[in-house]
Scaffold this motif. Structure first.
Motif, PDB file in Angstrom:
ATOM      1  N   ILE A  19       0.843  -1.195   0.000  1.00  0.00           N
ATOM      2  CA  ILE A  19       0.000   0.000   0.000  1.00  0.00           C
ATOM      3  C   ILE A  19       0.876   1.242   0.000  1.00  0.00           C
ATOM      4  O   ILE A  19       1.931   1.281   0.627  1.00  0.00           O
ATOM      5  N   PRO A  20       0.461   2.269  -0.716  1.00  0.00           N
ATOM      6  CA  PRO A  20       1.210   3.526  -0.694  1.00  0.00           C
ATOM      7  C   PRO A  20       1.008   4.253   0.629  1.00  0.00           C
ATOM      8  O   PRO A  20      -0.003   4.067   1.311  1.00  0.00           O
ATOM      9  N   ASP A  21       1.986   5.068   1.005  1.00  0.00           N
ATOM     10  CA  ASP A  21       1.869   5.885   2.219  1.00  0.00           C
ATOM     11  C   ASP A  21       0.613   6.742   2.153  1.00  0.00           C
ATOM     12  O   ASP A  21       0.216   7.206   1.079  1.00  0.00           O
ATOM     13  N   GLY A  22       0.003   6.965   3.307  1.00  0.00           N
ATOM     14  CA  GLY A  22      -1.155   7.842   3.388  1.00  0.00           C
ATOM     15  C   GLY A  22      -2.489   7.136   3.224  1.00  0.00           C
ATOM     16  O   GLY A  22      -3.532   7.727   3.441  1.00  0.00           O
ATOM     17  N   ILE A  23      -2.459   5.876   2.832  1.00  0.00           N
ATOM     18  CA  ILE A  23      -3.718   5.119   2.689  1.00  0.00           C
ATOM     19  C   ILE A  23      -4.181   4.710   4.074  1.00  0.00           C
ATOM     20  O   ILE A  23      -3.427   4.128   4.849  1.00  0.00           O
ATOM     21  N   ARG A  24      -5.417   5.010   4.400  1.00  0.00           N
ATOM     22  CA  ARG A  24      -5.949   4.682   5.729  1.00  0.00           C
ATOM     23  C   ARG A  24      -6.886   3.477   5.692  1.00  0.00           C
ATOM     24  O   ARG A  24      -6.983   2.729   6.644  1.00  0.00           O
ATOM     25  N   PHE A  25      -7.616   3.306   4.595  1.00  0.00           N
ATOM     26  CA  PHE A  25      -8.556   2.192   4.460  1.00  0.00           C
ATOM     27  C   PHE A  25      -8.343   1.530   3.110  1.00  0.00           C
ATOM     28  O   PHE A  25      -8.005   2.180   2.127  1.00  0.00           O
ATOM     29  N   LEU A  26      -8.570   0.214   3.067  1.00  0.00           N
ATOM     30  CA  LEU A  26      -8.444  -0.516   1.809  1.00  0.00           C
ATOM     31  C   LEU A  26      -9.238  -1.807   1.876  1.00  0.00           C
ATOM     32  O   LEU A  26      -9.659  -2.241   2.954  1.00  0.00           O
ATOM     33  N   ASN A  27      -9.424  -2.405   0.709  1.00  0.00           N
ATOM     34  CA  ASN A  27     -10.029  -3.727   0.610  1.00  0.00           C
ATOM     35  C   ASN A  27      -8.935  -4.696   0.217  1.00  0.00           C
ATOM     36  O   ASN A  27      -8.116  -4.401  -0.673  1.00  0.00           O
ATOM     37  N   CYS A  28      -8.913  -5.852   0.861  1.00  0.00           N
ATOM     38  CA  CYS A  28      -7.934  -6.874   0.511  1.00  0.00           C
ATOM     39  C   CYS A  28      -8.185  -7.324  -0.926  1.00  0.00           C
ATOM     40  O   CYS A  28      -9.335  -7.577  -1.319  1.00  0.00           O
ATOM     41  N   ASN A  29      -7.108  -7.434  -1.709  1.00  0.00           N
ATOM     42  CA  ASN A  29      -7.226  -7.863  -3.105  1.00  0.00           C
ATOM     43  C   ASN A  29      -7.612  -9.329  -3.230  1.00  0.00           C
ATOM     44  O   ASN A  29      -8.056  -9.759  -4.295  1.00  0.00           O
ATOM     45  N   TYR A  30      -7.469 -10.089  -2.158  1.00  0.00           N
ATOM     46  CA  TYR A  30      -7.690 -11.531  -2.231  1.00  0.00           C
ATOM     47  C   TYR A  30      -9.027 -11.951  -1.605  1.00  0.00           C
ATOM     48  O   TYR A  30      -9.820 -12.641  -2.242  1.00  0.00           O
ATOM     49  N   CYS A  31      -9.294 -11.531  -0.371  1.00  0.00           N
ATOM     50  CA  CYS A  31     -10.530 -11.959   0.302  1.00  0.00           C
ATOM     51  C   CYS A  31     -11.580 -10.848   0.364  1.00  0.00           C
ATOM     52  O   CYS A  31     -12.696 -11.057   0.826  1.00  0.00           O
ATOM     53  N   HIS A  32     -11.221  -9.652  -0.120  1.00  0.00           N
ATOM     54  CA  HIS A  32     -12.116  -8.491  -0.194  1.00  0.00           C
ATOM     55  C   HIS A  32     -12.583  -7.973   1.169  1.00  0.00           C
ATOM     56  O   HIS A  32     -13.592  -7.287   1.258  1.00  0.00           O
ATOM     57  N   SER A  33     -11.845  -8.297   2.230  1.00  0.00           N
ATOM     58  CA  SER A  33     -12.163  -7.764   3.553  1.00  0.00           C
ATOM     59  C   SER A  33     -11.882  -6.271   3.578  1.00  0.00           C
ATOM     60  O   SER A  33     -10.944  -5.787   2.943  1.00  0.00           O
ATOM     61  N   LYS A  34     -12.700  -5.542   4.325  1.00  0.00           N
ATOM     62  CA  LYS A  34     -12.480  -4.120   4.515  1.00  0.00           C
ATOM     63  C   LYS A  34     -11.509  -3.956   5.670  1.00  0.00           C
ATOM     64  O   LYS A  34     -11.736  -4.470   6.757  1.00  0.00           O
ATOM     65  N   LEU A  35     -10.409  -3.229   5.430  1.00  0.00           N
ATOM     66  CA  LEU A  35      -9.337  -3.102   6.408  1.00  0.00           C
ATOM     67  C   LEU A  35      -9.029  -1.640   6.711  1.00  0.00           C
ATOM     68  O   LEU A  35      -9.189  -0.767   5.866  1.00  0.00           O
ATOM     69  N   GLU A  36      -8.576  -1.425   7.930  1.00  0.00           N
ATOM     70  CA  GLU A  36      -8.046  -0.124   8.331  1.00  0.00           C
ATOM     71  C   GLU A  36      -6.545  -0.291   8.490  1.00  0.00           C
ATOM     72  O   GLU A  36      -6.076  -1.274   9.068  1.00  0.00           O
ATOM     73  N   VAL A  37      -5.767   0.661   7.989  1.00  0.00           N
ATOM     74  CA  VAL A  37      -4.324   0.642   8.160  1.00  0.00           C
ATOM     75  C   VAL A  37      -4.006   1.396   9.444  1.00  0.00           C
ATOM     76  O   VAL A  37      -4.385   2.551   9.615  1.00  0.00           O
ATOM     77  N   VAL A  38      -3.326   0.714  10.368  1.00  0.00           N
ATOM     78  CA  VAL A  38      -3.007   1.283  11.667  1.00  0.00           C
ATOM     79  C   VAL A  38      -1.493   1.434  11.763  1.00  0.00           C
ATOM     80  O   VAL A  38      -0.763   0.468  11.591  1.00  0.00           O
ATOM     81  N   GLU A  39      -1.051   2.653  12.024  1.00  0.00           N
ATOM     82  CA  GLU A  39       0.378   2.912  12.165  1.00  0.00           C
ATOM     83  C   GLU A  39       0.685   3.170  13.632  1.00  0.00           C
ATOM     84  O   GLU A  39       0.240   4.162  14.202  1.00  0.00           O
ATOM     85  N   ASP A  40       1.417   2.256  14.249  1.00  0.00           N
ATOM     86  CA  ASP A  40       1.868   2.411  15.626  1.00  0.00           C
ATOM     87  C   ASP A  40       3.260   3.020  15.615  1.00  0.00           C
ATOM     88  O   ASP A  40       3.787   3.377  14.563  1.00  0.00           O
ATOM     89  N   HIS A  41       3.888   3.100  16.795  1.00  0.00           N
ATOM     90  CA  HIS A  41       5.219   3.715  16.898  1.00  0.00           C
ATOM     91  C   HIS A  41       6.252   3.014  16.026  1.00  0.00           C
ATOM     92  O   HIS A  41       7.057   3.665  15.379  1.00  0.00           O
ATOM     93  N   SER A  42       6.215   1.696  16.007  1.00  0.00           N
ATOM     94  CA  SER A  42       7.282   0.976  15.315  1.00  0.00           C
ATOM     95  C   SER A  42       6.793   0.082  14.180  1.00  0.00           C
ATOM     96  O   SER A  42       7.607  -0.511  13.479  1.00  0.00           O
ATOM     97  N   THR A  43       5.498  -0.019  13.973  1.00  0.00           N
ATOM     98  CA  THR A  43       5.000  -0.945  12.962  1.00  0.00           C
ATOM     99  C   THR A  43       3.718  -0.421  12.317  1.00  0.00           C
ATOM    100  O   THR A  43       3.053   0.457  12.844  1.00  0.00           O
ATOM    101  N   THR A  44       3.425  -0.970  11.166  1.00  0.00           N
ATOM    102  CA  THR A  44       2.172  -0.682  10.471  1.00  0.00           C
ATOM    103  C   THR A  44       1.463  -2.014  10.272  1.00  0.00           C
ATOM    104  O   THR A  44       2.076  -2.998   9.857  1.00  0.00           O
ATOM    105  N   HIS A  45       0.186  -2.063  10.596  1.00  0.00           N
ATOM    106  CA  HIS A  45      -0.582  -3.307  10.431  1.00  0.00           C
ATOM    107  C   HIS A  45      -2.014  -2.964  10.043  1.00  0.00           C
ATOM    108  O   HIS A  45      -2.402  -1.806   9.999  1.00  0.00           O
ATOM    109  N   THR A  46      -2.780  -3.996   9.743  1.00  0.00           N
ATOM    110  CA  THR A  46      -4.178  -3.781   9.374  1.00  0.00           C
ATOM    111  C   THR A  46      -5.095  -4.311  10.465  1.00  0.00           C
ATOM    112  O   THR A  46      -4.703  -5.151  11.277  1.00  0.00           O
TER     113      THR A  46
END
Length: 119
Positions: A19-46
């Motif tokens: 995902i490009p920087d700045g994206i906050r929400f996306l749909n998984c290309n494989y299972c089509h789940s709606k995801l939120e991108v969460v940026e913590d201090h040391s990691t980025t996860h959905t």
């Protein structure tokens, strides 16, 4: 300047997603789940948005229960104050409900401590 891309993992199916920087929400290309991108201090996860929505509904339900409990406690306090204005004293100086009041309530309620004059 190029676009910075991050790799995150879908919390539903485990697929790697770029995902490009700045994206906050996306749909998984494989299972089509709606995801939120969460940026913590040391990691980025959905995080699955369905999970967030379910937790929000649960919290709203819990909040409603707390509101109702607070309303009931407030009504109990108000009733305790108002009830004192109706009590009378009998020949032994004990506080009692007036006779008209006791006759107005069904027998099943008259025996409860709320209506009997005992606290």
């Amino acid at each position: 300047m190029g676009v910075t891309v991050k790799r995150v993992c879908c919390q539903n199916c485990g697929a790697d997603l770029d995902i490009p920087d700045g994206i906050r929400f996306l749909n998984c290309n494989y299972c089509h789940s709606k995801l939120e991108v969460v940026e913590d201090h040391s990691t980025t996860h959905t995080r699955l948005l369905e999970t967030v929505a379910r937790e929000t509904r649960e919290m709203a339900g819990n909040l409603r229960v707390i509101e109702l409990q607070n309303d009931l406690e407030r009504l109990d306090r108000e009733w305790a104050t108002l009830r004192e204005t109706y009590l009378t004293r009998d020949s032994r100086a004990s506080r009692r409900n007036p006779a008209w009041w006791q006759a107005a309530w069904p027998a099943s309620l008259r025996s409860s401590s709320v209506f009997s004059g005992s606290s």
